[in-house]
Design a protein around this motif. Sequence first.
Motif, short mmCIF file in Angstrom:
data_model
loop_
_atom_site.label_atom_id
_atom_site.label_comp_id
_atom_site.label_asym_id
_atom_site.label_seq_id
_atom_site.Cartn_x
_atom_site.Cartn_y
_atom_site.Cartn_z
N SER A 55 0.82 -1.20 0.00
CA SER A 55 0.00 0.00 0.00
C SER A 55 0.86 1.25 0.00
O SER A 55 0.61 2.21 -0.76
CB SER A 55 -0.93 0.00 1.22
OG SER A 55 -1.85 -1.06 1.16
N LEU A 257 -8.96 4.98 0.68
CA LEU A 257 -8.72 3.70 1.36
C LEU A 257 -9.31 3.74 2.77
O LEU A 257 -9.55 4.80 3.33
CB LEU A 257 -7.23 3.38 1.41
CG LEU A 257 -6.54 3.28 0.04
CD1 LEU A 257 -5.07 2.93 0.22
CD2 LEU A 257 -7.22 2.26 -0.86
N GLN A 262 -4.26 1.67 6.87
CA GLN A 262 -4.03 2.51 5.70
C GLN A 262 -3.73 3.95 6.09
O GLN A 262 -2.99 4.65 5.40
CB GLN A 262 -5.22 2.44 4.74
CG GLN A 262 -5.43 1.08 4.10
CD GLN A 262 -4.29 0.67 3.17
OE1 GLN A 262 -3.26 1.34 3.06
NE2 GLN A 262 -4.45 -0.45 2.50
N GLN A 296 -6.61 3.12 -5.57
CA GLN A 296 -7.27 1.83 -5.41
C GLN A 296 -6.20 0.76 -5.37
O GLN A 296 -5.31 0.76 -6.22
CB GLN A 296 -8.25 1.56 -6.55
CG GLN A 296 -9.41 2.54 -6.63
CD GLN A 296 -10.37 2.19 -7.76
OE1 GLN A 296 -10.39 1.08 -8.26
NE2 GLN A 296 -11.16 3.17 -8.16
N ARG A 300 -6.51 -5.09 -0.71
CA ARG A 300 -6.30 -4.38 0.56
C ARG A 300 -7.61 -3.71 0.95
O ARG A 300 -7.94 -2.64 0.45
CB ARG A 300 -5.19 -3.33 0.45
CG ARG A 300 -3.79 -3.88 0.73
CD ARG A 300 -3.24 -4.61 -0.45
NE ARG A 300 -1.80 -4.89 -0.30
CZ ARG A 300 -1.06 -5.42 -1.26
NH1 ARG A 300 -1.60 -5.72 -2.43
NH2 ARG A 300 0.23 -5.65 -1.07
N GLN A 302 -10.46 -4.32 -0.08
CA GLN A 302 -11.07 -4.03 -1.37
C GLN A 302 -12.55 -4.41 -1.33
O GLN A 302 -12.90 -5.55 -1.03
CB GLN A 302 -10.36 -4.82 -2.46
CG GLN A 302 -10.93 -4.66 -3.86
CD GLN A 302 -10.24 -5.57 -4.86
OE1 GLN A 302 -9.29 -6.28 -4.51
NE2 GLN A 302 -10.71 -5.56 -6.09
#
Length: 432
Positions: A55, A257, A262, A296, A300, A302
């Motif tokens: 990330s 995110l 994150q 995006q 992760r 998602q």
Amino acid sequence: MAKLTYEKLIEQLNQQMLAANTDRVALLRRVLDNLGHPEQHYRVMHLAGTNGKGSTGTMLAQTLINAGYQIGHFASPALNDAKEQIVINNKMINGDEFVDTYKRIVSQLPSDITPNDISVFEWFVLIMLQYFADQQVDWAIIEAGLGGLNDATNAISAPLITIFTHIDYDHMNILGKTIAEIATNKAQIIKSDTTVFVAPNQHDEAIKRIDDTYQKHHGSELILTSKLAANQETLFNGTRVDIKLGETVVRDVYFNLIGDAQLDNLATVVAVYNWLLKHEMVVGNDSLIKMMRDIQIPGRFQILERQPLVILDGAHNVDGASRLTETLINLRPNGKFIFILGFLKDKEYQKMARIYDQMATEIIAVSPDNHQRALTTNEIEKLFTKPTQQAVNAQVALRQARQLADEKTIIVVTGSFYLVKELENGWHENSK
């Protein structure tokens, strides 16, 4: 003579995992000597850590692309295609380029080193370094594999920037049994005259070992990253963030995110960006803000679907599992969770299972698509006290989960990147 294709080349490469071997970095440095050290033709950011490398690296790459740079990014594991590990401005190397770069390196190997002496991961590292030079990238963002000390990426010359994302327990058979040992191993990527950034929320022992190694190698500067102020929205739609760090000041900016992990990764990116501003390598905050809005990252947290809510996350160690469940509880305190889970034998799967067992309403066991390392569905089912079903693959598991779900249900697919990869490849068909 038949043309050497990418597929044939991958089949013939040495498939051994040599991450624990102590002589590998020295061997690769000899190869790089013969190549004239291609990594010295561009600026390098070198990343190591247990969780967050992908990330953080992706955010840094996209931010610098937004700033107008040509950016090479090396990251593993790949989700769908091994060539995804080597990308320039979000475009992966193609098969012909991979083969051509391989042949060029083979022609310049030291006389006592054969192509088969080099493992497939090491080949990806060498090809990446040379390819980035050939394509004249401005920056290379290079994520370490397991390590560390003996990681193939550690063969590079001193990078301009070294970054440590969150360090925790994983690969203990290679890196060590304690945080101190793991951090000491990972810290060995520090080289002289490099600026070192450390992500927030580290174990004290990890910071100490990084600092000790930094002092020993006479790094340029050590920067401990601070946490960001943020208000998480409640509908799984991202995060609102306030940033104030040196020259970098932005208010109420949308970050695409989700989750505290994150935010820690973003904090590290902001610290690096502020350093780049200070050294006049970027101008203003527009490229950072655009990255935050658009970013995006597959696998992760998602969100695949919203009715029912389906979340795909590559958490594959205890720290990742803990941070994933904390995020889920924070965002949906009274949620009903169905977990689709698969584990590898060489991970701390029993500890991960206990974490998921505490909050799951139902569990669906899937054996990840790595038969040598994967737990069977029978073995997985025995780990849980909550109701557990078995599924022959990830797509079937998702269909089963949909049948169990109601409007309050969140379906979470996690436990192994191989499971994430399998569902990422095929979940679209299940939504038809």
